[in-house]
Design a protein around this motif. Structure first.
Motif, PDB file in Angstrom:
ATOM      1  N   ALA B 281      42.506 107.459 -29.477  1.00  0.00           N
ATOM      2  CA  ALA B 281      43.481 106.921 -30.422  1.00  0.00           C
ATOM      3  C   ALA B 281      44.515 107.972 -30.782  1.00  0.00           C
ATOM      4  O   ALA B 281      45.732 107.719 -30.746  1.00  0.00           O
ATOM      5  CB  ALA B 281      42.773 106.436 -31.686  1.00  0.00           C
ATOM      6  N   ALA B 282      44.044 109.176 -31.094  1.00  0.00           N
ATOM      7  CA  ALA B 282      44.974 110.233 -31.480  1.00  0.00           C
ATOM      8  C   ALA B 282      45.950 110.526 -30.354  1.00  0.00           C
ATOM      9  O   ALA B 282      47.159 110.629 -30.559  1.00  0.00           O
ATOM     10  CB  ALA B 282      44.194 111.484 -31.855  1.00  0.00           C
ATOM     11  N   SER B 283      45.426 110.626 -29.137  1.00  0.00           N
ATOM     12  CA  SER B 283      46.295 110.989 -28.036  1.00  0.00           C
ATOM     13  C   SER B 283      47.298 109.892 -27.721  1.00  0.00           C
ATOM     14  O   SER B 283      48.459 110.169 -27.412  1.00  0.00           O
ATOM     15  CB  SER B 283      45.458 111.286 -26.793  1.00  0.00           C
ATOM     16  N   LEU B 285      48.531 107.688 -29.799  1.00  0.00           N
ATOM     17  CA  LEU B 285      49.559 107.709 -30.836  1.00  0.00           C
ATOM     18  C   LEU B 285      50.529 108.862 -30.592  1.00  0.00           C
ATOM     19  O   LEU B 285      51.740 108.719 -30.720  1.00  0.00           O
ATOM     20  CB  LEU B 285      48.910 107.856 -32.213  1.00  0.00           C
ATOM     21  N   LEU B 286      49.959 109.991 -30.222  1.00  0.00           N
ATOM     22  CA  LEU B 286      50.785 111.159 -29.938  1.00  0.00           C
ATOM     23  C   LEU B 286      51.789 110.880 -28.838  1.00  0.00           C
ATOM     24  O   LEU B 286      52.979 111.170 -28.956  1.00  0.00           O
ATOM     25  CB  LEU B 286      49.865 112.300 -29.512  1.00  0.00           C
ATOM     26  N   GLN B 288      52.846 108.002 -27.898  1.00  0.00           N
ATOM     27  CA  GLN B 288      53.781 106.992 -28.374  1.00  0.00           C
ATOM     28  C   GLN B 288      54.944 107.655 -29.116  1.00  0.00           C
ATOM     29  O   GLN B 288      56.104 107.308 -28.927  1.00  0.00           O
ATOM     30  CB  GLN B 288      53.031 106.029 -29.301  1.00  0.00           C
ATOM     31  N   VAL B 289      54.615 108.650 -29.925  1.00  0.00           N
ATOM     32  CA  VAL B 289      55.653 109.375 -30.660  1.00  0.00           C
ATOM     33  C   VAL B 289      56.598 110.054 -29.683  1.00  0.00           C
ATOM     34  O   VAL B 289      57.821 109.999 -29.815  1.00  0.00           O
ATOM     35  CB  VAL B 289      55.008 110.414 -31.597  1.00  0.00           C
ATOM     36  N   ASP B 292      58.910 107.598 -28.283  1.00  0.00           N
ATOM     37  CA  ASP B 292      59.904 107.147 -29.258  1.00  0.00           C
ATOM     38  C   ASP B 292      60.978 108.195 -29.488  1.00  0.00           C
ATOM     39  O   ASP B 292      62.118 107.869 -29.770  1.00  0.00           O
ATOM     40  CB  ASP B 292      59.209 106.827 -30.590  1.00  0.00           C
ATOM     41  N   GLY B 301      62.438  98.811 -20.222  1.00  0.00           N
ATOM     42  CA  GLY B 301      61.192  98.735 -20.972  1.00  0.00           C
ATOM     43  C   GLY B 301      59.963  98.983 -20.131  1.00  0.00           C
ATOM     44  O   GLY B 301      59.020  99.634 -20.570  1.00  0.00           O
ATOM     45  N   LYS B 304      58.929 102.513 -19.758  1.00  0.00           N
ATOM     46  CA  LYS B 304      58.303 103.035 -20.961  1.00  0.00           C
ATOM     47  C   LYS B 304      56.834 102.614 -20.995  1.00  0.00           C
ATOM     48  O   LYS B 304      55.947 103.427 -21.231  1.00  0.00           O
ATOM     49  CB  LYS B 304      59.036 102.477 -22.174  1.00  0.00           C
ATOM     50  N   PRO B 394      52.036  96.514 -25.113  1.00  0.00           N
ATOM     51  CA  PRO B 394      52.050  95.034 -25.134  1.00  0.00           C
ATOM     52  C   PRO B 394      53.024  94.430 -24.133  1.00  0.00           C
ATOM     53  O   PRO B 394      52.914  93.247 -23.800  1.00  0.00           O
ATOM     54  CB  PRO B 394      52.461  94.695 -26.572  1.00  0.00           C
ATOM     55  N   ASN B 395      53.965  95.237 -23.632  1.00  0.00           N
ATOM     56  CA  ASN B 395      54.909  94.723 -22.632  1.00  0.00           C
ATOM     57  C   ASN B 395      54.265  94.499 -21.279  1.00  0.00           C
ATOM     58  O   ASN B 395      54.827  93.840 -20.419  1.00  0.00           O
ATOM     59  CB  ASN B 395      56.040  95.728 -22.434  1.00  0.00           C
TER      60      ASN B 395
END
Lengths: 733, 456, 325
Positions: B281-283, B285-286, B288-289, B292, B301, B304, B394-395
């Motif tokens: 989860a941490a990785s 999210l990391l 994802q940042v 972004d 898209g 990405k 989700p894409n």
């Protein structure tokens, strides 16, 4: 010999079967009387309990200075009594005195503090005089308990002394006292104390006289366990006597009186604050943030955010009655059946944590929850087949109809929208071409269809940035957005795709291609990744491809999305707004130029960065006007600017339908106030009857499981015997 | 048309090349050949291998991406062509536009009408409410009553075609393989079944939604098929990414011992003692940042989503390398105690040579077993991670996203069962085939499981 | 033995430091203190002052690793890393970002987790062993081959389907048990039946297959052949010879997970609404509550290490020939 052995075996099998079937019967008996699936514990006493849920998460803050979310006001508003409140039934929303005896008395002052007339140009301050009811009394609470000398009983020197008290009900002695005007003043000082990090501090400092200075002064003070804010004065606050308080604000701000109905202005007794600052209390979650103390109809007796929150009737609650008048139609709808009766009706309300939609819905349909939701109706995503909203009403599924479930529609005074960033080089700008481009996109986005598919019609396509029920939102032909809709056959009809294509061509993008370079027009939509599903992204993609425009989504988490808004680094963004109070000002300010995050370098609400001097001038003028035709005129002109400039891609007013089981009464939803639990009435006998009727267990699978197990075992035993014999013969031979 | 090579496409084709080379080299070793012979001499081995190859084939076809060119418009500069931002794959073309036939919202398998009522106007302009007919299902029928006859007739025709293709395909193989000692007939039967159902599915989906449509009106069968690429790639790439780390560290630890061993043990104990889900989860999210903050890196898209997908593969690889590393370390420890390695030492053979000649070849069976065993576990993990919200973008089509989106559909009345079933079926077949195949591989290669093998 | 345990515990310290450092770095890159403040403060009217106040209140206004404004030891201790991460070693978990005391939450949520995980674990092992024994009795027959196939098929179904299916059938359609929820005081078994059942059934495939392999390995040993040759009945061989000897690998294989039972199951707790540590973790991930995740990572690592030590001890207990040195 051999035959006998076999015989033995069959009797053994028989015995085995008998034991098993007895076991099965026993286990059935052990389950007791149906229903077996009741998730609520059996009633311990004869107190009337309302069964509800918190979904999908428990409240984060219950400190009235901190809380700014509807799921938190659900609790705060049952426990605390802010000065003002809303009439339960009347629409449009009507502000009535809450803890006050009568509406606040308003005095206008000039710069020297001398009273002047309301329309005097010299008005520099407004003073609100609040006169409290004389029968307000706090709930019993250990903070009010006194020792023999009259000092607080529970005041500890160190953390070890109070270590045995883990929850508020653990304290054996409680006390109570009358609510005083100073408690309201104390609460406002708490808003100003930077230690509390109240979200209101920045905003209210603009208005309440001396709040900013108070805040700075208190921040500089050395702090021990507790700082008695009573020792410091705030210029704009004056406690005249035990029941009278005046609040002075800068200039005119007629909307201030609405803020007095919000939880932020709930009373906080200094001794309660002192109590919660006992050493070691915070480590055991004994804080005002978890154990609110108020004078409202209910008090908190259990707060376990991991499983449930329980409210019980406050024995000290003042006399209160069900309203005797309502909005037109309330009498017919039975909303006035209890008119004039004393409230609250229920003794206890249990809010269980319910994270998953499937189980919430199942329990509601089994009759174990009285309503489908409190702050969310939970009906949109979960059981959208239950009913479909039609222009002429709502149609329920046979299953719901059979349960005699009633519906309470709730159009929240709020908006969800996708806004254009007006500073964006592609879609932003104020030229005629850019306007046409935005209008074309608006027409192409089939809001009604979107709402039907993804919200089951639980939403109303917005023609206006002011929602229904609030002055400035007009019905019928006068209320349509003429840039996107035509009025045909007595209803608004979206302009055709051909027209959108034409607008797009006039904007310089024939067929969605840049007329100069031939490059396809591509628009970028920033969304919060949790807030949008793959299917709806596909859907949006499809509607825009109808006019030849390509769409790219840039989903990101909440913080990232917000950062983009603050830096203006977005093209189209999604946002929502729920009103703080039912006044058009609370919506029109969403486009007020100085509210732009880029202008104010703050978390402004004008995320479109809309900057129109005409609009801003109108807004300033409108803000200080009292309601009336003159103000309506200004509002209408601002709405026209919003429509002409096509600032938002689409918007809709969220509409939810709450479902109520047949034994729950007085279910009318209030779009703004959550202080309605006291009006809820529950017929417990009917509830029990229905629960038993609906939850007869299906037992054949149990027997089937037993039979299946046996049938798996038996061939095994038979085969085993054969094998044993075979082995024996083999070794024997 | 402009071909588009995503990073994951590149990696998967690279993987195919690497695996081919790997197997060719392995095949030179007579002992390994014996093991493989053992795997493929069973009918089960043949059937599961065929199924896995079908899935991999679909994944590869779905990895050939391109962007369609847009019609040129008048006035644009000559020679400049613009491309759609929709990415199409060869598989999409082969499915005959299955994914382009959208309905308004839910519809049941083979339904002619939508699953939800809608206000409609009749000829006289009066509003009435009924289930609207679907746009892309059964439009060729004159009368709704003919539906099942039509389905039967079309199925029969499709199956005939399928049989024809199968006969062609099998005849070709038969010509070459009839003298082979392996039970090819099992594979042929599977192939025939796959070909028939594929032909049937594609031809039926021209006229009906075979597995219905989802909330947004997209074809469920299409989505389930698109999920294959994600599942197969995740299962293989995650292992591929972790292999170099795990193997080199494991071999080094087991061979050099001493402080190297201590450091490696420290590394994998530390990593494996963190609850995996939190690390993932941490990785995620990391990453994802990171995406972004650098939106310019990705022009469309899908790129990405692809980057996030690769990151997920990487993270899953990192979190699961410790068990392989441990196994390899233990095996290396054992091998390096053996006489011939000790002898090589005594003769002054270099470390490098010993590692490459003696140690590595003897741990390949562990790598192979881990590879096939982890595959199904990874496919299953994807669904769980997507449920938690740290999975596939989700894409991107994936079974996890389908399950996650369809979770609440079971509470509808009447039940919407087809989305879950679609994801379930396609996922189950792949994981089952992989599990059965991995059993066979393990039985054949793992000397320890010899007991189990001889007993069965 | 005692010295060995002490040594292992000492060895665990650098591992825990590594774990801590890694999660700290991971989460502070993901989420700057400002981000945390914003997401905790809510959506409307977040001013920079409010963000600063929140950071001060929660202790995030310090530098990450080195405080150059402090003298001596303060340069290291007055940092976010020290106050937020090093203190974990004293089991001081501090507050979650929403202001609740984590130690209290963990100690209350541990029990519901255990209430689900322990029965699932025990019943699961028991059922798996029973099934495996039955299958072993018929090894090398068609029944055995089919059983293995069924095991593999059961393994190939995603856990999500077991849960969704169980809830749909048992709770929603048959109304035999509540669909979700937990009540520690009154009739807790009512809420535990379904999660335990689902957990056990979902584990049968992998578990029974593993035990079958273990038993088969044992049944090929010489002593079993001897027993069989002596004419011992198949049941007697199974229970007297194979089972006790296979217990050693079974024991050592399962002991490592026993401490982790406290952590509960992420999926089962979130689907069944059980207020345990699994759902605590899931909520923390979703709301990016760094403090909770940090604490849970630390606890998880400790439990894992304890599990490893217990495994070593159980080796010596099960096989007296081994000595820990």
């Amino acid at each position: 010999m051999r035959a006998e052995k076999a015989n033995n075996h069959t009797t053994a099998a028989h015995r085995c079967m008998r034991v098993l079937s007895t076991l099965a019967l026993l286990s059935l008996a052990a389950c007791g009387e149906p229903p077996w699936n009741n998730p609520n514990p059996p009633a311990q006493d004869d107190r009337l309990t309302y069964q509800s849920m918190m979904s999908p998460a428990p409240p984060k803050h219950l400190d009235p200075a901190l809380s700014y979310a509807t799921d938190e006001s659900l609790f705060i508003m049952q426990i605390y009594e802010p000065p003002m409140s809303y009439h339960f039934l009347k629409r449009p929303y009507e502000l009535i005195p809450g803890a006050l005896e009568s509406a606040p008395q308003v005095t206008y002052l000039d710069a020297r503090g001398q009273p002047v007339e309301e329309d005097d140009a010299a008005v520099a301050f407004t003073r609100y005089t609040l006169r409290l009811r004389d029968d307000l009394r706090y709930q019993p609470h250990p903070a009010f308990a006194r020792d023999e000398q009259g000092g607080p009983l529970y005041l500890f020197e160190n953390a070890a002394q109070g270590a045995e008290f883990r929850q508020i009900p653990d304290f054996p002695v409680t006390g109570d006292r009358a609510v005083t005007a100073n408690d309201y003043a104390y609460a406002i000082k708490r808003l100003a104390d930077p230690v509390n990090a109240s979200p209101m501090l920045g905003f209210m400092s603009q208005y309440i006289v001396g709040m900013k200075e108070f805040s700075e002064r208190v921040a500089a003070l050395p702090r021990g366990d507790w700082l008695d804010l009573d020792e410091y004065a705030m210029e704009g606050l004056e406690v005249v006597d035990d029941l009278t308080l005046t609040i002075t604000i800068k200039g005119r701000y007629p909307q201030f009186v609405y803020w007095l109905a919000m939880p932020f202005f709930s009373p906080v007794a200094p001794e309660v604050d002192r109590f919660y600052h006992n050493p070691g209390f915070a480590d055991r979650n004994l804080t005002l943030d978890w154990w609110p103390v108020g004078s409202g109809p209910f008090m908190m007796v259990k707060n376990d955010p991991n499983s449930e929150i329980v409210l019980e009737r406050n024995p000290n609650y003042h006399e209160d009655f069900f309203p005797v008048e309502g909005a037109p139609g309330d009498l017919e709808a039975g909303n006035l059946d209890d008119a004039g009766k004393p409230v609250p009706f229920i003794d206890r309300a249990v809010f269980r944590l319910e994270k998953s939609g499937l189980s919430l819905w199942t329990k509601f349909m089994q009759g174990y929850y009285d309503r489908s939701g409190e702050v969310h109706s939970n009906t949109t995503g979960v059981f959208d087949q239950a009913f479909v909203v039609r222009p002429d009403g709502v149609e329920m599924s046979p299953e719901l109809a059979e349960h005699n479930i009633t519906m309470s529609p709730d159009v929240k005074p709020g908006l969800y929208y996708y806004g254009f960033n007006m500073r964006d080089p592609v879609v932003g700008g104020y030229t005629e071409e850019k306007r046409k481009l935005r209008q074309a996109l608006q027409i192409a986005f089939l809001t009604e269809e979107y709402l039907n598919v993804f919200y089951k019609g639980n939403g109303i396509a917005a023609h206006n940035l002011i929602p229904p029920g609030i002055p400035g939102n007009l019905e019928g032909e006068a209320g349509i957005n003429p840039y996107v809709y035509d009025w045909v056959d007595g209803e608004p009809r979206r302009k055709s795709i051909e027209y959108a294509r034409q607008l797009l061509a006039e904007a310089g993008y024939p067929n969605g291609r840049d007329a100069r370079t031939g490059e396809p027009l591509k628009i970028f939509i920033d969304v919060q990744s949790q807030a949008i599903s793959n299917t709806s992204m596909n859907w949006i993609d499809r509607v825009f491809s109808d006019i030849g425009v390509q769409v790219e989504f840039r989903p990101a988490d909440f913080n990232r999305t917000r950062e983009k808004l603050l830096t203006g680094n977005t093209q189209i963004y999604s946002h929502g707004w729920l009103a703080d109070y039912p006044d058009p000002e609370n919506f029109l300010f969403l486009l007020h130029g100085p509210e732009s995050p880029l202008e104010c370098a703050c978390d402004g609400a004008n995320n479109s960065n809309y900057a129109n001097e005409e609009y801003d001038a109108l807004f300033r003028e409108m803000r200080v006007l009292p309601p009336g035709p003159e103000r309506d005129e200004l509002v209408a002109r601002m709405v026209e600017l919003y429509r002409r400039d096509a600032v938002w891609l689409y918007a809709f007013y969220p509409k939810e339908i709450y479902l109520n089981n047949s034994w729950v009464h007085n279910n009318k939803r209030h779009g703004i106030s959550k202080a309605t639990l006291k009006y809820t009435r529950v017929d417990a006998d009917e509830r029990e009857r229905m629960q038993t009727l609906w939850n007869q267990p299906v037992t054949w699978p149990l027997y089937a499981a037993v039979v299946l197990l046996l049938s798996l075992l038996l061939p095994g035993i038979v085969a085993y015997r054969r094998r044993q014999n075979a082995t024996a013969r083999h070794t024997g031979g | 048309m402009k071909p588009l090579l995503l990073w994951s496409d590149l990696l998967i084709f690279l993987l195919v090349v690497v695996l081919t080379v790997f197997f060719l080299r392995l095949a030179r070793d007579p002992q390994t050949r014996e093991h493989w012979r053992e795997v493929f001499s069973t009918r089960l081995g043949m059937v599961t291998m065929t199924l896995i190859l079908v899935y991999v084939g679909i994944a590869l076809l779905d990895s050939l991406h391109f962007r369609r060119a847009l019609e040129p418009v008048a006035g644009s500069p000559e020679g400049e062509v613009f491309y759609s931002n929709k990415v199409t794959s060869v598989l999409d073309v082969m499915l005959g536009g299955m994914g382009e036939r959208f309905e308004r919202t839910y519809s049941a398998p083979f339904a002619l009408d939508s699953f939800e009522k809608q206000d409609m106007k009749d000829d006289n302009g009066l509003t009435y409410r009924d289930f609207p007919p679907l746009e892309h299902a059964g439009r060729h029928l004159d009368h709704p009553g003919e539906r099942w006859d039509d389905v039967l007739a079309k199925s029969a025709a499709a199956l005939l075609w399928g049989a024809l293709f199968s006969v062609l395909a099998i005849a070709l193989q038969w010509a070459f393989l009839r003298r082979s000692p392996f039970p090819w007939h099992a594979s042929w039967i599977t192939q025939a079944a796959v070909i028939c159902s594929a032909v049937w599915l594609v031809s039926m989906s021209r006229h009906y939604h075979v597995l219905g449509t989802d909330l947004g009106g997209a074809d469920v069968a299409y989505q389930s098929i698109k999920g294959i690429r994600t599942g197969v790639l995740l299962g293989t790439l995650a292992t591929l990414i972790m292999l170099p780390i795990a193997v080199s560290l494991g071999v080094m630890a087991g061979y050099f011992k001493g402080w190297v061993d201590d450091v490696v043990q420290y590394l994998y104990t530390t990593l494996s003692s963190i609850p995996g889900i939190l690390l993932i989860a941490a990785s995620v999210l990391l990453f994802q940042v990171y995406i972004d903050l650098h939106p310019d890196f990705f022009s469309i898209g899908l790129e990405k989503a692809d980057a996030r997908f690769l990151a997920l593969c990487f993270i899953l690889g990192v979190t699961s390398w410790s068990s392989l590393c441990r196994l390899i370390r233990a095996e290396t420890l054992k091998i390096s105690q053996l006489g011939y390695v000790q002898a090589a030492h005594a003769f002054g053979v270099s470390h490098h040579r010993i590692l490459v000649r003696h140690i590595l070849p003897n741990v390949t069976h562990i790598i192979l077993i881990t590879f096939v065993l982890d595959f199904s576990a990874l496919v299953l993990a994807e669904a769980v991670l997507s449920y938690i919200g740290v999975g596939i973008d989700p894409n991107m089509a994936s079974w996890g996203n389908m399950i996650n989106g369809a979770r609440s559909e079971l509470s509808r009345e009447p039940v919407v069962w087809w989305t879950l079933s679609g994801a379930f079926f396609f996922m189950f077949v792949l994981v089952l085939a992989a599990n059965l195949f991995s059993d066979l591989v393990r039985d054949a290669f793992d000397p320890r499981s010899g007991a189990g093998r001889s007993a069965t | 033995m005692f010295a060995y345990i002490v040594r292992r515990l000492v060895y665990a310290i650098p591992i825990l430091i590594g774990v801590n450092l890694l999660t700290f770095i991971l989460f502070f890159v993901v989420n700057s203190p400002d981000d945390m403040a914003v997401s905790q403060l809510g959506q409307k009217y977040v001013t920079p002052e409010a963000v600063q106040a929140w950071k001060r209140k929660n202790g995030y206004d310090l530098p990450l690793f080195l405080n150059s404004q402090e003298q001596g030891a303060g340069a290291l201790t007055e940092t976010i890393f020290f106050t937020k991460s090093v203190k974990l070693f004293a089991f001081d978990f501090g507050r979650s970002e929403s202001g609740r005391d984590i130690t209290t939450d963990v100690s209350t949520r541990m029990w519901p987790s255990l209430a689900v995980a322990l029965p699932t674990f025990v019943v699961g092992i028991w059922v798996n062993i029973c099934v495996a024994l039955m299958v072993v009795m018929f090894h090398a027959t068609r029944l055995d081959r089919w059983a293995v196939f069924v095991f593999v098929a059961l393994m190939s179904i995603s856990y999500l389907f077991y849960i969704i299916g169980g809830q749909y059938l048992v709770a929603k359609t048959w109304k035999l048990v509540p669909i979700s929820g937990f009540n520690g005081e009154i009739q807790p078994w009512k809420f535990l039946l379904l999660p335990v059942l689902v957990g056990v059934i979902a584990g049968i495939g992998a578990g029974a297959r593993w035990y079958r392999t273990l038993f088969l390995e044992e049944s090929n040993q010489d002593y079993v052949r001897t027993a069989r040759a002596k004419g011992a009945s198949e049941i007697r061989i199974l229970f007297r010879h194979i089972l006790p000897n296979a217990l050693i690998p079974i024991l050592t294989g399962v002991v490592v997970v026993i401490p982790s039972l406290f952590m509960g199951g992420l999926l089962i707790e979130s689907f069944f609404g059980i207020p345990g540590l699994g759902s605590y973790m899931l909520d923390a991930i979703n709301s990016q509550d760094f403090a909770i995740v940090r604490a849970m990572v630390f606890i998880g690592s400790i439990l894992y290490i304890v599990g490893l030590i217990l495994t070593d001890i159980s080796y010596t207990w099960a096989d007296p020939r081994l000595r820990l040195d």
